[in-house]
Structure formats: C-alpha cells, structure tokens
Design a protein around this motif. Structure first.
Motif, short mmCIF file in Angstrom:
data_model
loop_
_atom_site.label_atom_id
_atom_site.label_comp_id
_atom_site.label_asym_id
_atom_site.label_seq_id
_atom_site.Cartn_x
_atom_site.Cartn_y
_atom_site.Cartn_z
N ASN A 29 39.15 24.42 49.53
CA ASN A 29 38.46 23.64 48.51
C ASN A 29 37.04 23.39 49.00
O ASN A 29 36.86 22.62 49.93
CB ASN A 29 39.18 22.33 48.26
CG ASN A 29 38.70 21.64 47.02
OD1 ASN A 29 37.85 22.14 46.30
ND2 ASN A 29 39.24 20.46 46.77
N PRO A 30 36.06 24.06 48.45
CA PRO A 30 36.07 24.88 47.23
C PRO A 30 36.75 26.23 47.44
O PRO A 30 36.89 26.70 48.56
CB PRO A 30 34.59 25.06 46.91
CG PRO A 30 33.86 24.81 48.17
CD PRO A 30 34.72 23.89 49.00
N THR A 32 37.37 30.40 45.74
CA THR A 32 36.71 31.45 44.97
C THR A 32 37.72 32.32 44.23
O THR A 32 37.62 32.49 43.02
CB THR A 32 35.83 32.33 45.85
OG1 THR A 32 36.60 32.82 46.94
CG2 THR A 32 34.63 31.57 46.37
N SER A 83 33.12 29.10 37.41
CA SER A 83 32.79 28.07 38.40
C SER A 83 32.85 26.70 37.75
O SER A 83 32.48 26.54 36.58
CB SER A 83 31.39 28.30 38.96
OG SER A 83 31.35 29.52 39.66
N ILE A 85 34.62 22.32 38.17
CA ILE A 85 35.57 21.37 38.76
C ILE A 85 36.84 21.39 37.92
O ILE A 85 36.79 21.36 36.69
CB ILE A 85 34.97 19.95 38.79
CG1 ILE A 85 33.73 19.94 39.68
CG2 ILE A 85 35.99 18.94 39.28
CD1 ILE A 85 32.96 18.65 39.66
N PHE A 100 39.97 20.25 42.54
CA PHE A 100 39.39 21.31 43.35
C PHE A 100 38.16 21.86 42.66
O PHE A 100 37.95 21.67 41.47
CB PHE A 100 40.39 22.41 43.67
CG PHE A 100 40.73 23.34 42.53
CD1 PHE A 100 40.02 24.52 42.35
CD2 PHE A 100 41.76 23.04 41.67
CE1 PHE A 100 40.34 25.37 41.32
CE2 PHE A 100 42.08 23.90 40.63
CZ PHE A 100 41.36 25.07 40.45
N ILE A 101 37.32 22.51 43.45
CA ILE A 101 36.08 23.10 42.95
C ILE A 101 36.20 24.61 43.06
O ILE A 101 36.62 25.14 44.07
CB ILE A 101 34.87 22.59 43.75
CG1 ILE A 101 34.75 21.08 43.58
CG2 ILE A 101 33.60 23.31 43.31
CD1 ILE A 101 33.73 20.45 44.49
N LYS A 102 35.84 25.31 41.98
CA LYS A 102 35.84 26.78 41.96
C LYS A 102 34.40 27.25 42.00
O LYS A 102 33.58 26.85 41.21
CB LYS A 102 36.53 27.26 40.67
CG LYS A 102 36.27 28.70 40.26
CD LYS A 102 36.94 29.70 41.16
CE LYS A 102 37.00 31.09 40.60
NZ LYS A 102 35.78 31.82 40.47
N PHE A 103 34.08 28.10 43.00
CA PHE A 103 32.75 28.71 43.09
C PHE A 103 32.73 30.00 42.35
O PHE A 103 33.64 30.74 42.29
CB PHE A 103 32.37 28.98 44.54
CG PHE A 103 31.82 27.79 45.26
CD1 PHE A 103 31.14 26.79 44.59
CD2 PHE A 103 31.97 27.66 46.62
CE1 PHE A 103 30.62 25.70 45.26
CE2 PHE A 103 31.45 26.59 47.30
CZ PHE A 103 30.78 25.59 46.63
#
Length: 103
Positions: A29-30, A32, A83, A85, A100-103
C-alpha cells in the motif's frame, strides 16, 4: 454504512464485538498491479469483501470460501483499476473498512 452509493460511516476494529474480524491488512500500500488482503479473527467459512472507489461506488464483490478460520491471505489483480483511493469492506456479523491507494 452505504447510503445513496456513498460511504457515510467508517467502523473501526475497536467498535466491533470480539467474535468478529480482528484485523484486515492490505499490502503493498500503495499498490500497482496486485493487492494482498490478509485477515484474522474471522470465525465463519464464507467471507465477503466489497471494493469501493473514493466516491463510495461499489465496484466489485469478492466472496471467499475457506476451510480455515484464523489467518487467511488472498491476492487480487487490481491492474485494471485507475489510480486513486479505494476502500475494502469486510462483511460478516459486523463490518470493517480498510483503505488502499492504487498508483
């Protein structure tokens, strides 16, 4: 709580009775391409997770059946998500959210 397709309440593990989920861990987290979801303290054979975007829109529902009840880990392909949240909601006798954060 999901109302009008928006998350309006975040429930923390401190407010859950002891017989419910103790912990959700999302990593990396983050992320991909893949996100691993690990949870413990679940006392049911069927576990449902809902994936929401930052607008509270339900994107996907994952239903996992397991012969284990303690610590379980599974990996999801998130490469198709844009990308941003995201929130994961664990559903059972009670609910717990994790971000979680997605790049």
């Amino acid at each position: 709580v999901l109302t009008n397709n928006a998350v309006t309440e975040i429930v923390t593990s401190n407010s859950l009775p002891e017989h419910q989920i103790e912990m959700i861990n999302l990593f990396p987290n983050p992320a991909t391409h893949f996100l691993t979801l690990q949870y413990s303290g679940w006392h049911q054979r069927r576990v449902t997770f809902e994936l929401f975007n930052s607008f509270g829109q339900l994107l996907k529902v994952y239903v996992l059946n397991s012969d284990q009840t303690n610590k379980i880990s599974t990996t999801f392909d998130i490469s198709q998500l844009p990308s941003g949240i995201y929130f994961v909601k664990a559903i059972g006798a009670g609910n717990q959210y994790s971000r979680f954060i997605k790049f």
